[in-house]
Design a protein around this motif. Structure first.
Motif, PDB file in Angstrom:
ATOM      1  N   LEU A   1       6.288   2.460   7.796  1.00  0.00           N
ATOM      2  CA  LEU A   1       6.505   1.091   7.386  1.00  0.00           C
ATOM      3  C   LEU A   1       5.251   0.616   6.678  1.00  0.00           C
ATOM      4  O   LEU A   1       4.179   0.625   7.262  1.00  0.00           O
ATOM      5  N   ALA A   2       5.351   0.236   5.447  1.00  0.00           N
ATOM      6  CA  ALA A   2       4.195  -0.194   4.660  1.00  0.00           C
ATOM      7  C   ALA A   2       3.910  -1.667   4.923  1.00  0.00           C
ATOM      8  O   ALA A   2       4.289  -2.544   4.166  1.00  0.00           O
ATOM      9  N   TYR A   3       3.234  -1.924   6.023  1.00  0.00           N
ATOM     10  CA  TYR A   3       2.909  -3.286   6.390  1.00  0.00           C
ATOM     11  C   TYR A   3       1.805  -3.263   7.440  1.00  0.00           C
ATOM     12  O   TYR A   3       1.749  -2.361   8.258  1.00  0.00           O
ATOM     13  N   CYS A   4       0.936  -4.253   7.417  1.00  0.00           N
ATOM     14  CA  CYS A   4      -0.088  -4.389   8.439  1.00  0.00           C
ATOM     15  C   CYS A   4      -0.043  -5.806   8.983  1.00  0.00           C
ATOM     16  O   CYS A   4       0.181  -6.761   8.244  1.00  0.00           O
ATOM     17  N   ASN A   5      -0.282  -5.942  10.265  1.00  0.00           N
ATOM     18  CA  ASN A   5      -0.240  -7.245  10.910  1.00  0.00           C
ATOM     19  C   ASN A   5      -1.594  -7.961  10.893  1.00  0.00           C
ATOM     20  O   ASN A   5      -1.719  -9.038  11.441  1.00  0.00           O
ATOM     21  N   TYR A   6      -2.601  -7.374  10.258  1.00  0.00           N
ATOM     22  CA  TYR A   6      -3.926  -7.993  10.152  1.00  0.00           C
ATOM     23  C   TYR A   6      -4.284  -8.211   8.689  1.00  0.00           C
ATOM     24  O   TYR A   6      -3.702  -7.613   7.803  1.00  0.00           O
ATOM     25  N   ARG A   7      -5.286  -9.025   8.454  1.00  0.00           N
ATOM     26  CA  ARG A   7      -5.839  -9.250   7.119  1.00  0.00           C
ATOM     27  C   ARG A   7      -7.354  -9.098   7.208  1.00  0.00           C
ATOM     28  O   ARG A   7      -8.093 -10.077   7.169  1.00  0.00           O
ATOM     29  N   CYS A   8      -7.803  -7.871   7.344  1.00  0.00           N
ATOM     30  CA  CYS A   8      -9.233  -7.600   7.466  1.00  0.00           C
ATOM     31  C   CYS A   8      -9.915  -7.783   6.112  1.00  0.00           C
ATOM     32  O   CYS A   8      -9.386  -7.362   5.080  1.00  0.00           O
ATOM     33  N   SER A   9     -11.090  -8.385   6.114  1.00  0.00           N
ATOM     34  CA  SER A   9     -11.792  -8.684   4.873  1.00  0.00           C
ATOM     35  C   SER A   9     -12.171  -7.434   4.093  1.00  0.00           C
ATOM     36  O   SER A   9     -12.286  -7.478   2.873  1.00  0.00           O
ATOM     37  N   PHE A  10     -12.351  -6.322   4.765  1.00  0.00           N
ATOM     38  CA  PHE A  10     -12.784  -5.085   4.112  1.00  0.00           C
ATOM     39  C   PHE A  10     -11.618  -4.203   3.663  1.00  0.00           C
ATOM     40  O   PHE A  10     -11.826  -3.176   3.036  1.00  0.00           O
ATOM     41  N   CYS A  11     -10.402  -4.591   3.980  1.00  0.00           N
ATOM     42  CA  CYS A  11      -9.234  -3.740   3.710  1.00  0.00           C
ATOM     43  C   CYS A  11      -8.348  -4.353   2.628  1.00  0.00           C
ATOM     44  O   CYS A  11      -7.983  -5.532   2.713  1.00  0.00           O
ATOM     45  N   PRO A  12      -7.962  -3.565   1.616  1.00  0.00           N
ATOM     46  CA  PRO A  12      -7.139  -4.099   0.536  1.00  0.00           C
ATOM     47  C   PRO A  12      -5.644  -4.170   0.852  1.00  0.00           C
ATOM     48  O   PRO A  12      -4.875  -4.692   0.055  1.00  0.00           O
ATOM     49  N   THR A  13      -5.225  -3.680   2.000  1.00  0.00           N
ATOM     50  CA  THR A  13      -3.796  -3.557   2.284  1.00  0.00           C
ATOM     51  C   THR A  13      -3.010  -4.835   2.055  1.00  0.00           C
ATOM     52  O   THR A  13      -2.009  -4.836   1.360  1.00  0.00           O
ATOM     53  N   ASN A  14      -3.407  -5.923   2.625  1.00  0.00           N
ATOM     54  CA  ASN A  14      -2.660  -7.174   2.459  1.00  0.00           C
ATOM     55  C   ASN A  14      -3.212  -8.035   1.327  1.00  0.00           C
ATOM     56  O   ASN A  14      -2.818  -9.176   1.165  1.00  0.00           O
ATOM     57  N   GLN A  15      -4.129  -7.489   0.553  1.00  0.00           N
ATOM     58  CA  GLN A  15      -4.716  -8.238  -0.549  1.00  0.00           C
ATOM     59  C   GLN A  15      -4.213  -7.754  -1.911  1.00  0.00           C
ATOM     60  O   GLN A  15      -4.514  -8.357  -2.931  1.00  0.00           O
ATOM     61  N   ILE A  16      -3.491  -6.658  -1.930  1.00  0.00           N
ATOM     62  CA  ILE A  16      -2.922  -6.148  -3.175  1.00  0.00           C
ATOM     63  C   ILE A  16      -1.405  -6.190  -3.078  1.00  0.00           C
ATOM     64  O   ILE A  16      -0.847  -6.163  -1.985  1.00  0.00           O
ATOM     65  N   ASP A  17      -0.769  -6.256  -4.203  1.00  0.00           N
ATOM     66  CA  ASP A  17       0.688  -6.263  -4.223  1.00  0.00           C
ATOM     67  C   ASP A  17       1.176  -4.835  -4.025  1.00  0.00           C
ATOM     68  O   ASP A  17       1.032  -3.990  -4.906  1.00  0.00           O
ATOM     69  N   MET A  18       1.714  -4.567  -2.870  1.00  0.00           N
ATOM     70  CA  MET A  18       2.161  -3.224  -2.526  1.00  0.00           C
ATOM     71  C   MET A  18       3.598  -3.310  -2.020  1.00  0.00           C
ATOM     72  O   MET A  18       3.906  -4.203  -1.220  1.00  0.00           O
ATOM     73  N   PRO A  19       4.479  -2.441  -2.492  1.00  0.00           N
ATOM     74  CA  PRO A  19       5.861  -2.504  -2.001  1.00  0.00           C
ATOM     75  C   PRO A  19       5.901  -2.298  -0.491  1.00  0.00           C
ATOM     76  O   PRO A  19       5.184  -1.469   0.050  1.00  0.00           O
ATOM     77  N   LYS A  20       6.718  -3.092   0.162  1.00  0.00           N
ATOM     78  CA  LYS A  20       6.896  -2.945   1.605  1.00  0.00           C
ATOM     79  C   LYS A  20       8.200  -2.211   1.850  1.00  0.00           C
ATOM     80  O   LYS A  20       9.186  -2.451   1.180  1.00  0.00           O
ATOM     81  N   GLY A  21       8.182  -1.324   2.779  1.00  0.00           N
ATOM     82  CA  GLY A  21       9.383  -0.577   3.092  1.00  0.00           C
ATOM     83  C   GLY A  21       9.045   0.564   4.023  1.00  0.00           C
ATOM     84  O   GLY A  21       7.919   0.688   4.483  1.00  0.00           O
ATOM     85  N   ARG A  22      10.013   1.379   4.300  1.00  0.00           N
ATOM     86  CA  ARG A  22       9.773   2.511   5.182  1.00  0.00           C
ATOM     87  C   ARG A  22      10.336   3.781   4.581  1.00  0.00           C
ATOM     88  O   ARG A  22      11.332   3.738   3.857  1.00  0.00           O
ATOM     89  N   MET A  23       9.673   4.872   4.867  1.00  0.00           N
ATOM     90  CA  MET A  23      10.116   6.161   4.374  1.00  0.00           C
ATOM     91  C   MET A  23      11.451   6.513   5.049  1.00  0.00           C
ATOM     92  O   MET A  23      11.577   6.404   6.268  1.00  0.00           O
ATOM     93  N   PRO A  24      12.427   6.919   4.278  1.00  0.00           N
ATOM     94  CA  PRO A  24      13.693   7.330   4.893  1.00  0.00           C
ATOM     95  C   PRO A  24      13.468   8.520   5.841  1.00  0.00           C
ATOM     96  O   PRO A  24      12.662   9.410   5.558  1.00  0.00           O
ATOM     97  N   ASP A  25      14.175   8.512   6.946  1.00  0.00           N
ATOM     98  CA  ASP A  25      14.055   9.594   7.924  1.00  0.00           C
ATOM     99  C   ASP A  25      14.247  10.956   7.276  1.00  0.00           C
ATOM    100  O   ASP A  25      13.502  11.895   7.556  1.00  0.00           O
ATOM    101  N   GLU A  26      15.248  11.068   6.411  1.00  0.00           N
ATOM    102  CA  GLU A  26      15.565  12.348   5.788  1.00  0.00           C
ATOM    103  C   GLU A  26      14.388  12.880   4.969  1.00  0.00           C
ATOM    104  O   GLU A  26      14.131  14.077   4.951  1.00  0.00           O
ATOM    105  N   LEU A  27      13.677  11.995   4.291  1.00  0.00           N
ATOM    106  CA  LEU A  27      12.515  12.411   3.516  1.00  0.00           C
ATOM    107  C   LEU A  27      11.412  12.916   4.440  1.00  0.00           C
ATOM    108  O   LEU A  27      10.799  13.949   4.175  1.00  0.00           O
TER     109      LEU A  27
END
Length: 91
Positions: A1-27
């Motif tokens: 699941l491409a999501y984080c529940n924090y907004r850490c100042s040193f981490c770009p995860t929630n600061q950049i536009d990134m598609p949210k979703g999850r890898m299909p099980d089959e993949l």
């Protein structure tokens, strides 16, 4: 699941536009099956909080059982419980 529940100042995860979703099980199953002789490290996360995904224990178990790799999970710890820590430490 491409999501984080924090907004850490040193981490770009929630600061950049990134598609949210999850890898299909089959993949995931397909990728793990192709790594049967892999002896490196499999990290079950990429710019996300892995414990958000309820499939994490199952995915860790499959990676551990079907490959020769070391399974690594890195978490911010906010969702870590004694129960899921015990379960994940098996893999």
């Amino acid at each position: 699941l491409a999501y984080c529940n924090y907004r850490c100042s040193f981490c770009p995860t929630n600061q950049i536009d990134m598609p949210k979703g999850r890898m299909p099980d089959e993949l995931y199953y397909s990728l793990i099956s192709q790594l049967s002789d892999y002896r490196g490290t499999i990290r079950l996360y990429l710019r996300n909080e892995p414990l958000i995904d309820k499939r994490l224990v199952h995915f860790a178990e499959l990676a551990w059982r079907l490959t020769r790799a070391t399974v690594v999970i890195q978490t911010n710890g906010s969702l870590l419980t004694e129960a899921n820590a015990r379960e994940l430490s098996r893999y």
